[in-house]
Scaffold this motif. Sequence first.
Motif, PDB file in Angstrom:
ATOM      1  N   ILE A 139       0.833  -1.317   0.023  1.00 43.20           N
ATOM      2  CA  ILE A 139      -0.148   0.208   0.395  1.00 43.20           C
ATOM      3  C   ILE A 139       1.073   1.069   0.167  1.00 43.20           C
ATOM      4  N   LEU A 140       1.824   1.166   0.832  1.00 50.25           N
ATOM      5  CA  LEU A 140       2.275   2.250   0.716  1.00 50.25           C
ATOM      6  C   LEU A 140       3.565   2.939  -0.456  1.00 50.25           C
ATOM      7  N   ASN A 141       3.711   1.401  -0.933  1.00 42.55           N
ATOM      8  CA  ASN A 141       4.902   1.366  -2.432  1.00 42.55           C
ATOM      9  C   ASN A 141       4.729   2.627  -3.291  1.00 42.55           C
ATOM     10  N   LYS A 142       3.450   3.056  -3.425  1.00 42.55           N
ATOM     11  CA  LYS A 142       3.862   4.568  -4.364  1.00 42.55           C
ATOM     12  C   LYS A 142       4.419   5.306  -4.250  1.00 42.55           C
ATOM     13  N   PRO A 143       3.612   5.923  -3.000  1.00 36.62           N
ATOM     14  CA  PRO A 143       4.199   7.320  -1.948  1.00 36.62           C
ATOM     15  C   PRO A 143       5.807   7.508  -1.472  1.00 36.62           C
ATOM     16  N   CYS A 144       6.028   6.204  -1.564  1.00 43.14           N
ATOM     17  CA  CYS A 144       6.826   5.718  -0.726  1.00 43.14           C
ATOM     18  C   CYS A 144       8.227   5.958  -1.724  1.00 43.14           C
ATOM     19  N   MET A 145       7.959   5.887  -3.157  1.00 42.03           N
ATOM     20  CA  MET A 145       8.423   5.389  -4.552  1.00 42.03           C
ATOM     21  C   MET A 145       8.596   6.944  -4.962  1.00 42.03           C
ATOM     22  N   ALA A 146       7.600   7.836  -5.146  1.00 46.96           N
ATOM     23  CA  ALA A 146       6.908   8.929  -5.449  1.00 46.96           C
ATOM     24  C   ALA A 146       8.114   9.948  -4.126  1.00 46.96           C
ATOM     25  N   VAL A 147       8.232   9.813  -2.960  1.00 45.37           N
ATOM     26  CA  VAL A 147       8.829  10.338  -2.895  1.00 45.37           C
ATOM     27  C   VAL A 147      10.761  10.123  -3.001  1.00 45.37           C
ATOM     28  N   ASP A 148      11.151   9.199  -3.194  1.00 45.52           N
ATOM     29  CA  ASP A 148      12.553   8.588  -3.314  1.00 45.52           C
ATOM     30  C   ASP A 148      12.412   8.944  -4.402  1.00 45.52           C
ATOM     31  N   ARG A 149      12.108   8.481  -5.788  1.00 47.49           N
ATOM     32  CA  ARG A 149      11.894   9.942  -7.046  1.00 47.49           C
ATOM     33  C   ARG A 149      12.212  10.686  -6.888  1.00 47.49           C
ATOM     34  N   PHE A 150      11.205  11.421  -6.082  1.00 43.38           N
ATOM     35  CA  PHE A 150      11.534  13.186  -5.599  1.00 43.38           C
ATOM     36  C   PHE A 150      13.151  13.789  -5.305  1.00 43.38           C
ATOM     37  N   LEU A 151      13.472  12.913  -3.965  1.00 44.94           N
ATOM     38  CA  LEU A 151      14.586  13.096  -3.454  1.00 44.94           C
ATOM     39  C   LEU A 151      16.212  12.769  -4.261  1.00 44.94           C
ATOM     40  N   ASN A 152      15.679  11.596  -4.858  1.00 42.05           N
ATOM     41  CA  ASN A 152      16.778  11.560  -5.421  1.00 42.05           C
ATOM     42  C   ASN A 152      17.492  12.030  -6.960  1.00 42.05           C
ATOM     43  N   LYS A 153      16.076  12.884  -7.855  1.00 42.04           N
ATOM     44  CA  LYS A 153      16.480  13.654  -8.096  1.00 42.04           C
ATOM     45  C   LYS A 153      16.833  15.352  -8.018  1.00 42.04           C
ATOM     46  N   LYS A 154      15.906  15.607  -7.081  1.00 41.60           N
ATOM     47  CA  LYS A 154      16.269  17.401  -6.414  1.00 41.60           C
ATOM     48  C   LYS A 154      16.780  17.592  -5.359  1.00 41.60           C
ATOM     49  N   ILE A 155      16.992  15.907  -4.599  1.00 42.18           N
ATOM     50  CA  ILE A 155      18.161  16.552  -3.453  1.00 42.18           C
ATOM     51  C   ILE A 155      19.548  15.708  -3.616  1.00 42.18           C
ATOM     52  N   PHE A 156      19.203  14.531  -4.180  1.00 43.33           N
ATOM     53  CA  PHE A 156      20.760  13.948  -4.149  1.00 43.33           C
ATOM     54  C   PHE A 156      21.422  13.834  -5.036  1.00 43.33           C
ATOM     55  N   LYS A 157      20.710  14.144  -6.184  1.00 42.51           N
ATOM     56  CA  LYS A 157      21.053  13.991  -7.616  1.00 42.51           C
ATOM     57  C   LYS A 157      22.016  12.647  -8.446  1.00 42.51           C
ATOM     58  N   ASN A 158      20.722  11.936  -7.876  1.00 37.45           N
ATOM     59  CA  ASN A 158      20.582   9.751  -8.439  1.00 37.45           C
ATOM     60  C   ASN A 158      22.217   9.954  -7.498  1.00 37.45           C
ATOM     61  N   ARG A 159      22.861   9.948  -6.651  1.00 32.28           N
ATOM     62  CA  ARG A 159      23.981   9.951  -5.562  1.00 32.28           C
ATOM     63  C   ARG A 159      23.370   9.361  -3.344  1.00 32.28           C
ATOM     64  N   LEU A 160      23.731   8.896  -3.848  1.00 35.87           N
ATOM     65  CA  LEU A 160      23.475   8.145  -2.392  1.00 35.87           C
ATOM     66  C   LEU A 160      22.267   7.726  -2.267  1.00 35.87           C
ATOM     67  N   LYS A 161      21.927   6.208  -2.900  1.00 40.53           N
ATOM     68  CA  LYS A 161      20.525   5.955  -3.718  1.00 40.53           C
ATOM     69  C   LYS A 161      20.427   5.242  -2.349  1.00 40.53           C
ATOM     70  N   GLY A 162      21.153   4.824  -1.711  1.00 43.05           N
ATOM     71  CA  GLY A 162      20.930   4.418  -0.095  1.00 43.05           C
ATOM     72  C   GLY A 162      19.851   4.689   1.312  1.00 43.05           C
ATOM     73  N   VAL A 163      20.895   6.661   1.102  1.00 38.98           N
ATOM     74  CA  VAL A 163      20.176   7.427   1.952  1.00 38.98           C
ATOM     75  C   VAL A 163      19.209   7.766   1.568  1.00 38.98           C
ATOM     76  N   ALA A 164      18.973   7.940   0.267  1.00 40.87           N
ATOM     77  CA  ALA A 164      17.576   9.253  -0.335  1.00 40.87           C
ATOM     78  C   ALA A 164      16.678   7.538  -0.594  1.00 40.87           C
ATOM     79  N   ARG A 165      16.527   6.383  -0.207  1.00 42.04           N
ATOM     80  CA  ARG A 165      15.443   5.565  -0.312  1.00 42.04           C
ATOM     81  C   ARG A 165      14.876   5.509   1.044  1.00 42.04           C
ATOM     82  N   GLY A 166      15.889   5.853   2.039  1.00 46.85           N
ATOM     83  CA  GLY A 166      15.710   5.817   3.978  1.00 46.85           C
ATOM     84  C   GLY A 166      15.032   6.704   4.439  1.00 46.85           C
ATOM     85  N   THR A 167      15.566   7.640   3.926  1.00 43.53           N
ATOM     86  CA  THR A 167      15.106   8.649   3.604  1.00 43.53           C
ATOM     87  C   THR A 167      13.080   8.875   3.098  1.00 43.53           C
TER      88      THR A 167
END
Length: 372
Positions: free
Chosen positions: A52-80
């Motif tokens: 159930i939480l997969n879609k919202p979690c992946m949406a936040v994960d994509r936003f963090l990877n694209k805007k904050i972490f610039k596709n670096r530190l993917k493990g940190v982005a997923r945990g966040t």
Amino acid sequence: MSDKMTKNLIIVITYAVALVLIVINFIPIMRGIWKFVVLFKPFFIGIAVAFILNKPCMAVDRFLNKKIFKNRLKGVARGTAITITYLLVLLLLTLIISFIIPELIKSIQVFLSNRVSYIDNFRDLTNEVSELLGLEKIDLSSMDKLILEYTNRLGSSITELMSKIISITTGVVSFLATLVITLVFSVYILAGKEKLIGQCKKVFSTYLPKDLCNKGAYIYRVVVDVFNKYIYGQLAEAFILGSLCFIGMIFFRFEYALLISVLIALTALVPYFGAYIGGFVAFMLLLMISPMKAIWFLVYLIVLQQLENNLIYPRVVGSSLGLPGIWVVLSVIVGAGVGGSIGVLLGVPIATILFNLLKNDVLRRSEKQSVK
């Protein structure tokens, strides 16, 4: 007899024997499956929560990877992303507990305190209708006693529950343990779902034939697609319909706006005709207060349902499950008979999965025959 024909005959006999054994031992098999489900209940609940939480979690994960972490530190982005998702869920539950539930309790208490006058109004209404139609007056004395007895029991049970809720300790430790295990499983699945799926694919491709693996992957994609559409579609529909119902009831000054809107939203989780069931219950409730308000509410709900189904829902949710209406009704009825309330909720997606698999198989076979 050729080897191929012998092999096919053995497979047919094996399937027939297995089917007969399943039919004969259906109840023991279902009991065994239920014991297995109960034994691993936290694990299955964790899978459901993660799904159930997969879609919202992946949406936040994509936003963090694209805007904050610039596709670096993917493990940190997923945990966040997982942390933010669970904090949002916790905030939503806190808002519901803090604002909605107290108002619901207050509405129920007001209804119970006014139940006598509501029953009198309903009795007067039935007598007027009977007189208008030239019928004998309906004796509702037994109904009065039954309703009074039931509401008294309901009121006393609510009072007793609210007074003893602090002292209730039985099962708290088990509940907390299940909750912790469920959360751990769901977090683990969200954090490493790609790795888990890859491991499953590797195991299946190692021990199973390639054609069987491809069919299994296809069924997996159909199941995930159907459940995604169903879960988010029903939740979106329930939220939109409940919110619009609440806004309209406040605007038109109907009584018990929050109570009825929550009822409409909850029953809207049942596909196809769930909202109409909630609307009927709300109509009967308002009928005891004011017949004209009940009629206007019914008109408003029908208009709202048509507006939501034809304009809002397709734009917000997208395409529907594609299951014909008659099969939706049948799947809800069969699901209720087999699995109760859980069967009502799961009957439609399971029927949709079977319908899509059968439809695609028929189309594939038809294309093969046309090519020949």
